[in-house]
Scaffold this motif. Structure first.
Motif, PDB file in Angstrom:
ATOM      1  N   ILE A 291       0.859  -1.397  -0.097  1.00 12.65           N
ATOM      2  CA  ILE A 291      -0.030   0.040  -0.009  1.00 12.65           C
ATOM      3  C   ILE A 291       0.888   1.198   0.017  1.00 12.65           C
ATOM      4  CG2 ILE A 291      -1.408   1.288   1.337  1.00 12.65           C
ATOM      5  CD1 ILE A 291      -2.933  -1.271   2.322  1.00 12.65           C
ATOM      6  N   VAL A 292       1.847   1.329   0.743  1.00 14.77           N
ATOM      7  CA  VAL A 292       2.718   2.448   0.810  1.00 14.77           C
ATOM      8  C   VAL A 292       3.489   2.697  -0.431  1.00 14.77           C
ATOM      9  CG1 VAL A 292       4.796   3.401   1.964  1.00 14.77           C
ATOM     10  CG2 VAL A 292       3.050   2.345   3.366  1.00 14.77           C
ATOM     11  N   GLU A 293       3.845   1.704  -1.114  1.00 18.32           N
ATOM     12  CA  GLU A 293       4.649   1.877  -2.351  1.00 18.32           C
ATOM     13  C   GLU A 293       3.692   2.343  -3.327  1.00 18.32           C
ATOM     14  OE1 GLU A 293       6.294  -1.309  -5.875  1.00 18.32           O
ATOM     15  OE2 GLU A 293       6.479  -1.797  -3.649  1.00 18.32           O
ATOM     16  N   PHE A 294       2.401   1.691  -3.383  1.00 18.82           N
ATOM     17  CA  PHE A 294       1.319   2.416  -4.371  1.00 18.82           C
ATOM     18  C   PHE A 294       1.463   3.823  -3.909  1.00 18.82           C
ATOM     19  CE2 PHE A 294      -3.090   3.104  -5.095  1.00 18.82           C
ATOM     20  CZ  PHE A 294      -3.052   3.180  -6.353  1.00 18.82           C
ATOM     21  N   LEU A 295       1.235   4.350  -2.781  1.00 19.86           N
ATOM     22  CA  LEU A 295       0.646   5.429  -2.605  1.00 19.86           C
ATOM     23  C   LEU A 295       1.918   6.502  -2.675  1.00 19.86           C
ATOM     24  CD1 LEU A 295      -1.564   5.357   0.690  1.00 19.86           C
ATOM     25  CD2 LEU A 295      -2.054   5.937  -1.645  1.00 19.86           C
ATOM     26  N   GLU A 296       2.956   6.026  -2.565  1.00 24.67           N
ATOM     27  CA  GLU A 296       4.409   6.754  -2.708  1.00 24.67           C
ATOM     28  C   GLU A 296       4.290   7.281  -4.252  1.00 24.67           C
ATOM     29  OE1 GLU A 296       6.667   8.167  -0.945  1.00 24.67           O
ATOM     30  OE2 GLU A 296       6.268   7.610   1.087  1.00 24.67           O
TER      31      GLU A 296
ATOM     32  N   GLU B 299      -8.897  -2.351   1.122  1.00 26.22           N
ATOM     33  CA  GLU B 299      -8.369  -2.292   2.471  1.00 26.22           C
ATOM     34  C   GLU B 299      -8.680  -0.858   3.133  1.00 26.22           C
ATOM     35  OE1 GLU B 299      -6.761  -4.475   4.512  1.00 26.22           O
ATOM     36  OE2 GLU B 299      -7.019  -5.786   2.916  1.00 26.22           O
ATOM     37  N   LEU B 300      -8.987   0.003   2.282  1.00 24.47           N
ATOM     38  CA  LEU B 300      -9.292   1.524   2.710  1.00 24.47           C
ATOM     39  C   LEU B 300     -10.783   1.426   3.224  1.00 24.47           C
ATOM     40  CD1 LEU B 300      -8.389   4.403   2.682  1.00 24.47           C
ATOM     41  CD2 LEU B 300      -9.486   4.461   0.435  1.00 24.47           C
ATOM     42  N   THR B 301     -11.579   0.419   3.024  1.00 28.85           N
ATOM     43  CA  THR B 301     -12.754   0.148   3.737  1.00 28.85           C
ATOM     44  C   THR B 301     -13.010  -0.300   5.060  1.00 28.85           C
ATOM     45  OG1 THR B 301     -13.144  -1.960   2.788  1.00 28.85           O
ATOM     46  CG2 THR B 301     -14.011  -0.026   1.336  1.00 28.85           C
ATOM     47  N   ILE B 302     -11.706  -0.704   5.361  1.00 32.62           N
ATOM     48  CA  ILE B 302     -11.642  -1.412   6.657  1.00 32.62           C
ATOM     49  C   ILE B 302     -10.896  -0.377   7.616  1.00 32.62           C
ATOM     50  CG2 ILE B 302     -10.631  -3.320   8.184  1.00 32.62           C
ATOM     51  CD1 ILE B 302     -10.610  -4.635   5.546  1.00 32.62           C
ATOM     52  N   ASP B 303     -11.704   0.003   8.739  1.00 34.49           N
ATOM     53  CA  ASP B 303     -11.113   0.548   9.941  1.00 34.49           C
ATOM     54  C   ASP B 303      -9.956  -0.090  10.795  1.00 34.49           C
ATOM     55  OD1 ASP B 303     -10.730   2.836  11.680  1.00 34.49           O
ATOM     56  OD2 ASP B 303     -12.330   2.485  12.800  1.00 34.49           O
TER      57      ASP B 303
ATOM     58  N   GLU C 272      -3.599   6.193   9.436  1.00 30.97           N
ATOM     59  CA  GLU C 272      -2.190   6.645   9.615  1.00 30.97           C
ATOM     60  C   GLU C 272      -2.338   7.125   7.820  1.00 30.97           C
ATOM     61  OE1 GLU C 272       0.357   3.971  10.656  1.00 30.97           O
ATOM     62  OE2 GLU C 272       0.311   4.355  12.966  1.00 30.97           O
ATOM     63  N   ILE C 273      -2.687   6.290   6.848  1.00 29.08           N
ATOM     64  CA  ILE C 273      -2.703   6.603   5.527  1.00 29.08           C
ATOM     65  C   ILE C 273      -3.490   7.587   5.248  1.00 29.08           C
ATOM     66  CG2 ILE C 273      -3.724   5.752   3.458  1.00 29.08           C
ATOM     67  CD1 ILE C 273      -0.912   4.399   4.352  1.00 29.08           C
ATOM     68  N   MET C 274      -4.741   7.717   6.097  1.00 30.90           N
ATOM     69  CA  MET C 274      -5.617   8.948   5.676  1.00 30.90           C
ATOM     70  C   MET C 274      -5.013  10.377   6.169  1.00 30.90           C
ATOM     71  SD  MET C 274      -9.318   7.505   6.591  1.00 30.90           S
ATOM     72  CE  MET C 274      -9.980   6.258   5.567  1.00 30.90           C
ATOM     73  N   MET C 275      -4.168  10.343   7.075  1.00 28.19           N
ATOM     74  CA  MET C 275      -3.690  11.592   7.947  1.00 28.19           C
ATOM     75  C   MET C 275      -2.521  11.943   7.109  1.00 28.19           C
ATOM     76  SD  MET C 275      -5.422  12.548  10.408  1.00 28.19           S
ATOM     77  CE  MET C 275      -4.225  13.623  11.093  1.00 28.19           C
TER      78      MET C 275
ATOM     79  N   ALA D  42      -4.497  12.889   3.060  1.00 26.11           N
ATOM     80  CA  ALA D  42      -4.675  14.383   3.289  1.00 26.11           C
ATOM     81  C   ALA D  42      -3.822  15.217   2.345  1.00 26.11           C
ATOM     82  CB  ALA D  42      -3.848  14.772   4.686  1.00 26.11           C
ATOM     83  N   ARG D  43      -2.722  14.611   1.538  1.00 25.49           N
ATOM     84  CA  ARG D  43      -1.886  15.246   0.681  1.00 25.49           C
ATOM     85  C   ARG D  43      -2.869  15.344  -0.669  1.00 25.49           C
ATOM     86  NH1 ARG D  43      -0.063  18.474  -1.840  1.00 25.49           N
ATOM     87  NH2 ARG D  43       2.118  18.723  -2.586  1.00 25.49           N
ATOM     88  N   GLU D  44      -3.525  14.224  -0.987  1.00 24.89           N
ATOM     89  CA  GLU D  44      -4.549  14.248  -2.105  1.00 24.89           C
ATOM     90  C   GLU D  44      -5.438  15.311  -2.151  1.00 24.89           C
ATOM     91  OE1 GLU D  44      -6.908  10.476  -3.788  1.00 24.89           O
ATOM     92  OE2 GLU D  44      -7.507  11.208  -2.046  1.00 24.89           O
ATOM     93  N   ARG D  45      -5.958  15.288  -0.589  1.00 27.03           N
ATOM     94  CA  ARG D  45      -7.017  16.380  -0.900  1.00 27.03           C
ATOM     95  C   ARG D  45      -6.507  17.890  -1.154  1.00 27.03           C
ATOM     96  NH1 ARG D  45      -9.401  20.070   2.429  1.00 27.03           N
ATOM     97  NH2 ARG D  45     -11.917  20.057   2.776  1.00 27.03           N
TER      98      ARG D  45
END
Length: 215
Positions: A59-64, A110-114, A120-123, A127-130
């Motif tokens: 997930i982190v590799e994808f988001l980076e 996975e984003l649908t699971i709390d 941490e990903i959302m923060m 947040a950078r995306e928004r």
């Protein structure tokens, strides 16, 4: 030796992507991954600290890579090319998602699971995306009175366009008979997303893109 390590890590990641996509994260065991990748279970533990660490790495590799694209399209508030920047950003994101379709499918599932990790990903990344899309939206609003949709609605609709093909790959395959590797569908899909953006801002952005890029 270093190349062997990188090759092993890549093989484990690719195997995990395949199994997570087919069986889901909870339906896949470390033993399943090690067997299909033909590596020792201890190897997965050494590189990724287990299955959860492997998922987080994916997930982190994808988001980076995603944030790298966002950073390329940051702009001053009064940038007159905001329409063009929005179109180019969306086009590049769609291309990136298609290239990383397995990563995207797992991430949005996975984003649908709390969980602590997802929060941490959302923060951080989301947040950078928004911030990036808010910046572009505000720049467009300054010079374009035709854009009347509130940012929250605009962003939710845009996110749905970006994520839906990867949220429901099984539905697309079994019900609509669309494969994720279908290039024809992907190209037509991009065209319709472009037309949606054009309808919002009241101009032919594709024409603007060609003019700007040729100048």
């Amino acid at each position: 030796m270093e190349q062997d390590k990188l090759a092993t890590k890549k093989k484990v990641i690719e195997t995990a992507l395949t199994l997570f996509k087919i069986n889901g994260y909870h339906g896949t065991s470390v033993r399943d991954i090690s067997k299909k990748a033909n590596v020792n279970i201890a190897t997965i533990s050494y590189y990724f600290k287990g299955k959860q660490g492997l998922l987080e790495h994916i997930i982190v590799e994808f988001l980076e890579g995603y944030v790298e694209i966002l950073d390329k399209h940051c702009l001053p508030l009064y940038d007159k090319n905001a329409n063009l920047i929005l179109m180019n950003l969306v086009d590049e994101v769609l291309n990136y998602y298609f290239l990383k379709k397995e990563y995207a499918s797992i991430f949005y599932r996975e984003l649908t699971i709390d969980s602590v990790f997802i929060r941490e990903i959302m923060m951080t990344y989301l947040a950078r995306e928004r911030y990036t899309f808010t910046q572009i939206y505000d720049a467009i609003r300054i010079s374009n009175t035709k854009l009347t949709m509130p940012f929250s609605v605009f962003f939710v609709q845009l996110k749905s366009f970006l994520s839906t093909p990867y949220l429901f790959p099984g539905y697309l395959n079994e019900v609509l008979y669309i494969q994720q590797n279908d290039m024809y569908f992907f190209e037509r899909y991009k065209e319709y997303v472009e037309k949606w953006i054009e309808s919002l801002i009241g101009m032919d952005v594709s024409l603007v893109s060609r003019v700007e890029l040729s100048s």
